[in-house]
Design an enzyme around this catalytic site. Structure first.
Site, PDB file in Angstrom:
ATOM      1  N   GLU A   1       4.223 -44.597  10.008  1.00  0.00           N
ATOM      2  CA  GLU A   1       4.187 -45.443  11.214  1.00  0.00           C
ATOM      3  C   GLU A   1       2.728 -45.847  11.406  1.00  0.00           C
ATOM      4  OE1 GLU A   1       6.689 -46.539  12.827  1.00  0.00           O
ATOM      5  OE2 GLU A   1       8.292 -45.251  12.123  1.00  0.00           O
TER       6      GLU A   1
ATOM      7  N   CYS B   1       0.192 -48.738  19.356  1.00  0.00           N
ATOM      8  CA  CYS B   1       0.455 -49.569  18.182  1.00  0.00           C
ATOM      9  C   CYS B   1       1.338 -50.749  18.572  1.00  0.00           C
ATOM     10  CB  CYS B   1       1.132 -48.740  17.111  1.00  0.00           C
ATOM     11  SG  CYS B   1       2.573 -47.876  17.738  1.00  0.00           S
TER      12      CYS B   1
ATOM     13  N   GLU C   1      -6.496 -54.574  15.567  1.00  0.00           N
ATOM     14  CA  GLU C   1      -5.936 -53.979  16.777  1.00  0.00           C
ATOM     15  C   GLU C   1      -7.044 -53.838  17.805  1.00  0.00           C
ATOM     16  OE1 GLU C   1      -4.355 -50.353  14.792  1.00  0.00           O
ATOM     17  OE2 GLU C   1      -2.602 -50.770  16.023  1.00  0.00           O
TER      18      GLU C   1
ATOM     19  N   SER D   1      10.217 -49.215  22.792  1.00  0.00           N
ATOM     20  CA  SER D   1      10.326 -47.800  22.406  1.00  0.00           C
ATOM     21  C   SER D   1      11.547 -47.162  23.054  1.00  0.00           C
ATOM     22  CB  SER D   1       9.073 -47.041  22.849  1.00  0.00           C
ATOM     23  OG  SER D   1       7.936 -47.660  22.306  1.00  0.00           O
TER      24      SER D   1
HETATM   25  P1  NAP Z   1      -6.009 -42.198  12.373  1.00  0.00           P
HETATM   26  O1  NAP Z   1      -7.477 -42.192  12.430  1.00  0.00           O
HETATM   27  O2  NAP Z   1      -5.346 -42.778  11.212  1.00  0.00           O
HETATM   28  O3  NAP Z   1      -5.581 -40.680  12.578  1.00  0.00           O
HETATM   29  C1  NAP Z   1      -4.248 -40.283  12.642  1.00  0.00           C
HETATM   30  C2  NAP Z   1      -4.126 -38.853  12.196  1.00  0.00           C
HETATM   31  O4  NAP Z   1      -4.519 -38.756  10.827  1.00  0.00           O
HETATM   32  C3  NAP Z   1      -5.006 -37.869  12.956  1.00  0.00           C
HETATM   33  O5  NAP Z   1      -4.329 -36.648  13.066  1.00  0.00           O
HETATM   34  C4  NAP Z   1      -6.201 -37.736  12.040  1.00  0.00           C
HETATM   35  O6  NAP Z   1      -6.910 -36.533  12.193  1.00  0.00           O
HETATM   36  C5  NAP Z   1      -5.540 -37.782  10.687  1.00  0.00           C
HETATM   37  N1  NAP Z   1      -6.426 -38.172   9.595  1.00  0.00           N
HETATM   38  C6  NAP Z   1      -7.548 -38.930   9.646  1.00  0.00           C
HETATM   39  N2  NAP Z   1      -8.055 -39.078   8.407  1.00  0.00           N
HETATM   40  C7  NAP Z   1      -7.242 -38.413   7.562  1.00  0.00           C
HETATM   41  C8  NAP Z   1      -7.241 -38.195   6.164  1.00  0.00           C
HETATM   42  N3  NAP Z   1      -8.173 -38.711   5.361  1.00  0.00           N
HETATM   43  N4  NAP Z   1      -6.248 -37.461   5.631  1.00  0.00           N
HETATM   44  C9  NAP Z   1      -5.287 -36.937   6.431  1.00  0.00           C
HETATM   45  N5  NAP Z   1      -5.247 -37.097   7.764  1.00  0.00           N
HETATM   46  C10 NAP Z   1      -6.206 -37.828   8.325  1.00  0.00           C
HETATM   47  O7  NAP Z   1      -5.386 -42.938  13.631  1.00  0.00           O
HETATM   48  P2  NAP Z   1      -5.724 -42.740  15.162  1.00  0.00           P
HETATM   49  O8  NAP Z   1      -7.024 -43.388  15.435  1.00  0.00           O
HETATM   50  O9  NAP Z   1      -5.554 -41.315  15.567  1.00  0.00           O
HETATM   51  O10 NAP Z   1      -4.537 -43.528  15.849  1.00  0.00           O
HETATM   52  C11 NAP Z   1      -4.571 -44.888  16.066  1.00  0.00           C
HETATM   53  C12 NAP Z   1      -3.779 -45.631  15.020  1.00  0.00           C
HETATM   54  O11 NAP Z   1      -2.455 -45.133  15.001  1.00  0.00           O
HETATM   55  C13 NAP Z   1      -3.645 -47.099  15.309  1.00  0.00           C
HETATM   56  O12 NAP Z   1      -3.835 -47.834  14.142  1.00  0.00           O
HETATM   57  C14 NAP Z   1      -2.214 -47.229  15.799  1.00  0.00           C
HETATM   58  O13 NAP Z   1      -1.670 -48.511  15.626  1.00  0.00           O
HETATM   59  C15 NAP Z   1      -1.526 -46.206  15.000  1.00  0.00           C
HETATM   60  N6  NAP Z   1      -0.269 -45.806  15.639  1.00  0.00           N
HETATM   61  C16 NAP Z   1       0.895 -46.230  15.062  1.00  0.00           C
HETATM   62  C17 NAP Z   1       2.104 -45.907  15.653  1.00  0.00           C
HETATM   63  C18 NAP Z   1       3.392 -46.358  15.056  1.00  0.00           C
HETATM   64  O14 NAP Z   1       4.419 -45.787  15.406  1.00  0.00           O
HETATM   65  N7  NAP Z   1       3.417 -47.334  14.176  1.00  0.00           N
HETATM   66  C19 NAP Z   1       2.120 -45.144  16.819  1.00  0.00           C
HETATM   67  C20 NAP Z   1       0.917 -44.739  17.368  1.00  0.00           C
HETATM   68  C21 NAP Z   1      -0.277 -45.071  16.749  1.00  0.00           C
HETATM   69  P3  NAP Z   1      -8.287 -36.490  13.018  1.00  0.00           P
HETATM   70  O15 NAP Z   1      -7.932 -36.783  14.411  1.00  0.00           O
HETATM   71  O16 NAP Z   1      -8.785 -35.118  12.812  1.00  0.00           O
HETATM   72  O17 NAP Z   1      -9.180 -37.533  12.417  1.00  0.00           O
END
Ligand code: NAP
Length: 492
Positions: free
Chosen positions: A265, A299, A396, A456
């Site tokens: 997602e 998102c 975004e 949602s």
């Molecule tokens: P993110 O930076 O991609 O982080 C998401 C998760 O992945 C966090 O738990 C993060 O841990 C972990 N992570 C980061 N780098 C990683 C790596 N190299 N390997 C494994 N895990 C890793 O995203 P975010 O900033 O938290 O969230 C915002 C994004 O989520 C936006 O792009 C939004 O659109 C998307 N989102 C999508 C949906 C959907 O259903 N499509 C819903 C909600 C959000 P850390 O926190 O420790 O870095």
């Protein structure tokens, strides 16, 4: 005692019972190297907790625990699993206010948003309690041989769940619910900005009857290493990720090594179309939800408003009045509808995108100025005359900023809405249902809000096309992500 001191005494009270270690095999543990990291209140920039940071050894221990619990959990009757999930729903609702305040404390969102999130997150347990008993296969006759084709679905195995900070409860329960309903055990790595909500959920799941090892939670500052370790463990069979497209892409590469089944997602860039025949007041109401739920940190947030030129001025004026009327402040305070963004990087990104649009000719109708003082606040902002080369149309925004552009024809609206690498959700407002359905079909998005600003729903398949992801969460489809299909060819 001042009002503020009273509130902080209440926060201390709230945090006093929140666990801050790793939850592995039904026990709280420190991390193997003793490392911890701080959790910050984005409204005050105060440190509110120090949480154990899992190492790769801890990740292995969590997979050990999930593997040890797997056969017992998969062997439970579906009804037993369903009753536990249903109980979890009831207990979350019992503790809703406490959990909502905790979400606001670590994420910043205003309490009404947090209350909405808690109810939404609990609903995934209620919905998947109902789905747990509907793992239905099929039998048919092979056309040539006459053998029977018996199809059944089995739990896929240990699942690794990785969740973002923007919905610390709901993005996790949207995965835990179907995984448990399917008979899988899980290791969850919550986002480092907001680990407390999931840790607080663990005693609730234990009280609901979830056995030790079925759900394990390992916050970590070394996300990359910890998740990579688990994806290279042959016992892990599913990775379900919600977060940025960039990290999702990395995890897909990693999942390829052991052919781990992915559910992704990812990011969005939602268009919001307002046709000339739309009910403008309804469109404004929908726009406020689509844009401002979670302060735009969703998102699904409307990122690009395309409004027919005949109704543009009316729409922009009314949206500006609504946006300007939102009270900004500490999300825990009464009447506040707009809390701080989650961290400094998040706010800096919003500032950069607004500055870029303004430098290219955008007109600020309200907001657009970063307030002084503590907390990562950014005001509700409306921009018009946004030029096509503005960065915010392609990235975004993840903040409370609405960018409005005009269109002349239906074809133009569809073309511009589809002109993005993302495909999560699109919104459209029109009183003409034939047009609504015709345009919906032509939009390359996994979800469409037709005269609605909110899509949602735990009972619906949530997910995106193109760079927005793979697979669906919620609905019946959400359960299937955690099931393997097995076919038995039967000589009847
Ligand atoms: P993110 O930076 O991609 O982080 C998401 C998760 O992945 C966090 O738990 C993060 O841990 C972990 N992570 C980061 N780098 C990683 C790596 N190299 N390997 C494994 N895990 C890793 O995203 P975010 O900033 O938290 O969230 C915002 C994004 O989520 C936006 O792009 C939004 O659109 C998307 N989102 C999508 C949906 C959907 O259903 N499509 C819903 C909600 C959000 P850390 O926190 O420790 O870095």
């Amino acid at each position: 005692m001042t009002q503020r001191q009273k509130e902080y005494a209440m926060y201390d009270n709230l945090l006093a019972n929140v666990p801050t270690d790793l939850w592995i095999g039904g026990k709280w543990r420190k991390s193997s190297d003793g490392a911890r990291f701080d959790v910050i209140d984005p409204a005050t920039e105060n440190k509110i907790a120090s949480v154990a940071s899992a190492t790769v050894e801890d990740a292995r221990a969590a997979v050990d625990a999930a593997e040890a619990a797997a056969a017992g959990w998969a062997g439970k009757k579906p009804r037993e699993r369903a009753e536990i999930l249903r109980k979890a729903y009831e207990l979350i609702m019992r503790d809703a206010e406490r959990l909502a305040k905790l979400i606001t404390l670590e994420n910043g969102k205003a309490l009404p948003d947090s209350r909405g999130e808690v109810a939404y997150s609990a609903e995934f347990f209620r919905w998947f309690a109902e789905e747990a008993v509907r793992n239905i296969g099929q039998v048919s006759t092979a056309p040539s041989s006459g053998a029977r084709i018996l199809v059944q679905h089995k739990p896929a195995g240990v699942a690794v769940l990785v969740t973002p900070w923007n919905f610390p409860a709901a993005m996790a329960t949207r995965k835990i619910g179907p995984a448990l309903a399917a008979g899988c055990t899980v290791v969850l790595k919550p986002a480092s900005d907001t680990p407390l909500t999931m840790l607080a959920l663990m005693p609730i799941l234990e009280e609901a009857g979830v056995p030790a090892g079925v759900v394990n939670v390992i916050p970590s500052r070394s996300s990359g290493k910890v998740v990579s370790e688990m994806l290279h463990d042959m016992r892990v069979r599913v990775v379900s990720f919600t977060g940025s497209t960039e990290v999702g892409r990395k995890l897909l590469h990693e999942a390829a090594d052991n052919i781990v089944r992915p559910a992704m997602e990812l990011g969005g860039n939602a268009p919001f179309l307002v046709f000339e025949d739309a009910d403008i007041d309804a469109a404004i109401e929908g726009a406020m939800v689509a844009k401002m739920r979670n302060m735009g940190e969703a998102c699904t947030a409307a990122n690009r408003f395309y409004v027919h030129e005949k109704v543009h001025d009316d729409f922009a004026k009314k949206l500006t009045a609504k946006m300007a009327g939102l009270k900004m402040g500490n999300g825990l305070d009464e009447g506040v509808m707009l809390g701080p963004l989650v961290n400094k990087e998040g706010r800096d990104k919003v500032i950069e995108l607004v500055d870029d649009a303004v430098s290219k000719g955008a007109k600020v109708l309200t907001g657009g100025k970063t307030p002084d003082g503590k907390g990562f606040f950014y005001p509700a902002t409306v921009l018009t005359n946004v030029s096509d080369d503005s960065k915010m149309l392609n990235e975004e925004i993840f903040g409370p900023v609405a960018s409005i552009q005009t269109f002349k024809t239906e074809e133009e609206a569809i073309r511009r809405a589809n002109d993005t690498e993302y495909g999560l959700v699109a919104y459209l407002y029109t009183k003409d249902m034939a047009r609504g359905l015709r345009v919906s079909e032509k939009l390359d998005f996994g979800m469409i809000g037709l005269n609605r600003g909110l899509v949602s729903d735990p009972a619906a398949p949530f997910g995106g096309m193109k760079q927005s992801g793979l697979g669906r969460e919620g609905g019946h489809e959400g359960l299937m992500e955690f099931l393997e299909t097995q076919y038995v060819s039967v000589n009847w």
